[in-house]
Every structure is written in structure tokens, then in C-alpha cells.
Motif scaffolding. Structure first.
Motif, mmCIF file in Angstrom:
data_model
loop_
_atom_site.group_PDB
_atom_site.id
_atom_site.type_symbol
_atom_site.label_atom_id
_atom_site.label_comp_id
_atom_site.label_asym_id
_atom_site.label_seq_id
_atom_site.Cartn_x
_atom_site.Cartn_y
_atom_site.Cartn_z
ATOM 1 N N VAL A 1 -6.867 2.298 -6.703
ATOM 2 C CA VAL A 1 -5.481 1.887 -6.484
ATOM 3 C C VAL A 1 -4.538 2.977 -6.991
ATOM 4 O O VAL A 1 -4.952 3.910 -7.682
ATOM 5 C CB VAL A 1 -5.176 0.559 -7.225
ATOM 6 N N TRP A 2 -3.260 2.830 -6.620
ATOM 7 C CA TRP A 2 -2.197 3.646 -7.180
ATOM 8 C C TRP A 2 -1.339 2.772 -8.087
ATOM 9 O O TRP A 2 -1.010 1.638 -7.737
ATOM 10 C CB TRP A 2 -1.308 4.243 -6.089
ATOM 11 N N TYR A 3 -0.984 3.313 -9.220
ATOM 12 C CA TYR A 3 -0.137 2.601 -10.166
ATOM 13 C C TYR A 3 1.325 2.911 -9.850
ATOM 14 O O TYR A 3 1.733 4.071 -9.763
ATOM 15 C CB TYR A 3 -0.481 3.021 -11.597
ATOM 16 N N ILE A 4 2.147 1.862 -9.669
ATOM 17 C CA ILE A 4 3.571 2.006 -9.385
ATOM 18 C C ILE A 4 4.370 1.537 -10.597
ATOM 19 O O ILE A 4 4.190 0.409 -11.061
ATOM 20 C CB ILE A 4 3.991 1.175 -8.154
ATOM 21 N N ARG A 5 5.230 2.388 -11.101
ATOM 22 C CA ARG A 5 6.104 1.985 -12.205
ATOM 23 C C ARG A 5 7.252 1.158 -11.626
ATOM 24 O O ARG A 5 8.127 1.672 -10.941
ATOM 25 C CB ARG A 5 6.612 3.216 -12.948
ATOM 26 N N GLU B 1 0.848 -1.183 0.000
ATOM 27 C CA GLU B 1 0.000 0.000 0.000
ATOM 28 C C GLU B 1 0.891 1.242 0.000
ATOM 29 O O GLU B 1 1.952 1.261 0.638
ATOM 30 C CB GLU B 1 -0.928 0.026 1.213
ATOM 31 N N VAL B 2 0.443 2.266 -0.712
ATOM 32 C CA VAL B 2 1.187 3.511 -0.855
ATOM 33 C C VAL B 2 0.280 4.681 -0.484
ATOM 34 O O VAL B 2 -0.902 4.694 -0.840
ATOM 35 C CB VAL B 2 1.695 3.692 -2.299
ATOM 36 N N LYS B 3 0.850 5.647 0.237
ATOM 37 C CA LYS B 3 0.118 6.868 0.544
ATOM 38 C C LYS B 3 0.530 7.936 -0.456
ATOM 39 O O LYS B 3 1.689 8.348 -0.521
ATOM 40 C CB LYS B 3 0.422 7.333 1.964
ATOM 41 N N HIS B 4 -0.429 8.386 -1.251
ATOM 42 C CA HIS B 4 -0.174 9.365 -2.307
ATOM 43 C C HIS B 4 -1.322 10.367 -2.300
ATOM 44 O O HIS B 4 -2.491 9.975 -2.204
ATOM 45 C CB HIS B 4 -0.076 8.646 -3.660
ATOM 46 N N ARG B 5 -0.966 11.635 -2.352
ATOM 47 C CA ARG B 5 -1.978 12.696 -2.290
ATOM 48 C C ARG B 5 -2.853 12.561 -1.046
ATOM 49 O O ARG B 5 -4.064 12.784 -1.069
ATOM 50 C CB ARG B 5 -2.835 12.694 -3.548
ATOM 51 N N GLY B 6 -2.220 12.148 0.040
ATOM 52 C CA GLY B 6 -2.904 12.043 1.323
ATOM 53 C C GLY B 6 -3.791 10.834 1.499
ATOM 54 O O GLY B 6 -4.516 10.742 2.493
ATOM 55 N N GLU B 7 -3.730 9.857 0.586
ATOM 56 C CA GLU B 7 -4.635 8.713 0.644
ATOM 57 C C GLU B 7 -3.865 7.405 0.473
ATOM 58 O O GLU B 7 -3.053 7.263 -0.443
ATOM 59 C CB GLU B 7 -5.691 8.833 -0.459
ATOM 60 N N TRP B 8 -4.140 6.470 1.385
ATOM 61 C CA TRP B 8 -3.552 5.132 1.275
ATOM 62 C C TRP B 8 -4.371 4.303 0.294
ATOM 63 O O TRP B 8 -5.589 4.209 0.410
ATOM 64 C CB TRP B 8 -3.536 4.424 2.629
ATOM 65 N N ARG B 9 -3.662 3.712 -0.686
ATOM 66 C CA ARG B 9 -4.316 2.799 -1.632
ATOM 67 C C ARG B 9 -3.399 1.624 -1.923
ATOM 68 O O ARG B 9 -2.186 1.708 -1.778
ATOM 69 C CB ARG B 9 -4.628 3.507 -2.954
ATOM 70 N N ARG B 10 -4.002 0.551 -2.353
ATOM 71 C CA ARG B 10 -3.240 -0.620 -2.796
ATOM 72 C C ARG B 10 -2.423 -0.253 -4.028
ATOM 73 O O ARG B 10 -2.873 0.498 -4.893
ATOM 74 C CB ARG B 10 -4.201 -1.759 -3.109
ATOM 75 N N GLY B 11 -1.197 -0.767 -4.099
ATOM 76 C CA GLY B 11 -0.346 -0.517 -5.252
ATOM 77 C C GLY B 11 -0.510 -1.591 -6.307
ATOM 78 O O GLY B 11 -0.688 -2.774 -5.995
ATOM 79 N N VAL B 12 -0.466 -1.195 -7.568
ATOM 80 C CA VAL B 12 -0.539 -2.149 -8.685
ATOM 81 C C VAL B 12 0.512 -1.759 -9.722
ATOM 82 O O VAL B 12 1.071 -0.664 -9.689
ATOM 83 C CB VAL B 12 -1.935 -2.163 -9.352
ATOM 84 N N THR B 13 0.785 -2.664 -10.618
ATOM 85 C CA THR B 13 1.643 -2.371 -11.754
ATOM 86 C C THR B 13 1.161 -3.190 -12.933
ATOM 87 O O THR B 13 0.605 -4.284 -12.753
ATOM 88 C CB THR B 13 3.118 -2.693 -11.452
ATOM 89 N N PHE B 14 1.320 -2.663 -14.125
ATOM 90 C CA PHE B 14 0.953 -3.418 -15.316
ATOM 91 C C PHE B 14 2.187 -3.769 -16.134
ATOM 92 O O PHE B 14 2.103 -4.142 -17.301
ATOM 93 C CB PHE B 14 -0.062 -2.638 -16.149
#
Length: 224
Positions: A76-80, A29-42
Motif C-alpha cells: 500500500v501507499w501511506y497518505i498523510r 488508490e494512488v499511483k506513486h513511483r509508477g505503481e498503483w496501490r491502495r491508499g492507507v492512513t494511520f
């Protein structure tokens, strides 16, 4: 095998692993823009990206990591994945719509560190800053224990008597094991350390306690 990457992530990064029995295993999980979301990648999430997450969390090295596709659909948040090997997580996160994807990471520092303690069953003893002083001929017990986290496993006791005919590996029962010693003499003097071994996620993990020092001295032998 994979090439080592230069990782610049730090523990203060808005990053965590959740849902596991340890802070060093679980869903990214990543906190981005003040919000925790699950991380994903494609793009394929490899051990290099996993190692970056483990190092950022001070969780040792990478054991396993990969995508999962059975999460409840949520934002979710997308992680490169290639980015995190050389940059901070914050620099590698982008907005993303809802998804049922996620990332699972297991790091080597999965287990809690065991606790070592020593008690004298007969004879005199004295607490020292780094251990215990006991009288020659005493009987003593070394206890190895670990905070409840997983069931099973075993404790190995590293001690000065490792070459003697004593059992230095015992199964963990109620998250602990007891090692008994009798007729204490000069051979028992030295450092004792507990090592906890456990197989989980098809991997064998180990965690080591601090060293406990045992001094064997009679009343007349103590330094003045």
C-alpha cells in the motif's frame, strides 16, 4: 461540521476510486513511483480529507469516508491525511509495507446523469436545436432514463405544468419512467428536466439531466 479546506488537487492527479458502482465511490488508490496501490492512513481520515479526494476527482462534495480493515494484505501507499487538505496527493504519499487497511470514499456525484427525451404520440412535431416543437392539442411523452448503475429509485419531472394535477414523480422501472401529457397547450411550453433520486449507502442522492425545451406552435404561429 468541519472547516472548509483550501484544496489544490487537480483531476490529473494519480488518484482513483475503485470497486464501486461509480467512479465517485470506492476504495482509494494512488499511483506513486509508477505503481498503483491502495491508499492507507494511520491518522484519522476525516471529511476534510475525503472532500479533498472528491474535489480532485471532480466528484462533488464529500458524503462519507473512513478506514476499512478487511482488505487482502497487499503493498500500500501511506497518505498523510492532514497533508492532502492543502497539498497534492503526490506530495502526501510515502512508501509503506503490506497492510490489510484501506480507505473508502463516497462523493456526492455518485449517480450517472439521467437522460431526457420527448416523443409525440399524435400530431406533428419538429426537432429544434434545444428541444422539440409540437402542434397544439398533441399528446406527447417525456421519458426519463439512466444508464444501469443501481436498481430502484425514482424520477421527478420538473416542468411548466408542475402546478397542475399530474403525477410528476414516478418510480424507476427498468431504469426509466414515462410521463404522459395530452391536449398540449400554451401551459406546456417551457423547459423540462428529469431528476433521478436514489437512496444508497444510507444517503439520498440526486442527479439532474439537461433541460429540454418544448415549443407549442401551430403551422400559422411559427415565426418567420
Amino acid at each position: 461540521m468541519y472547516a472548509a479546506a483550501h484544496v489544490h488537487l487537480v483531476c490529473s492527479e494519480p488518484l482513483r476510486l475503485v470497486g464501486g458502482a461509480s467512479r465517485c465511490a470506492g476504495t482509494v488508490e494512488v499511483k506513486h513511483r509508477g505503481e498503483w496501490r491502495r491508499g492507507v492512513t494511520f491518522v484519522h481520515w476525516d471529511l476534510g480529507a475525503t472532500a479533498a479526494v472528491c474535489r480532485a476527482l471532480d466528484c462533488g462534495s464529500a458524503v462519507s469516508g473512513g478506514e476499512r480493515y478487511d482488505f487482502p494484505r497487499s503493498h500500500v501507499w501511506y497518505i498523510r491525511s492532514d497533508c492532502v487538505k492543502n497539498s497534492t496527493v503526490t506530495e502526501c504519499v510515502e512508501s509503506r509495507d503490506s497492510s490489510s487497511y484501506g480507505l473508502e470514499v463516497v462523493c456526492s456525484d455518485l449517480l450517472n446523469h439521467p437522460i431526457i427525451s420527448l416523443s409525440v404520440l399524435d400530431g406533428a412535431s419538429e426537432a429544434l436545436p434545444q428541444g422539440v416543437r409540437v402542434m397544439p392539442g398533441s399528446k406527447f411523452r417525456v421519458k426519463c432514463s439512466v444508464e444501469p448503475q443501481f436498481t430502484g429509485g425514482s424520477f421527478q419531472l420538473l416542468s411548466p405544468t408542475v402546478d397542475l394535477t399530474q403525477n410528476h414523480t414516478l418510480p424507476a422501472v427498468n431504469h426509466s419512467a414515462h410521463f404522459l401529457f395530452s391536449d398540449t397547450g400554451p401551459a406546456h411550453k417551457g423547459n423540462y428536466t428529469c431528476v433521478y433520486h436514489l437512496q444508497v449507502f444510507d444517503h439520498t442522492f440526486s442527479s439532474q439531466s439537461h433541460a429540454l425545451q418544448l415549443n407549442v406552435e401551430g403551422q400559422g404561429q411559427r415565426r418567420r
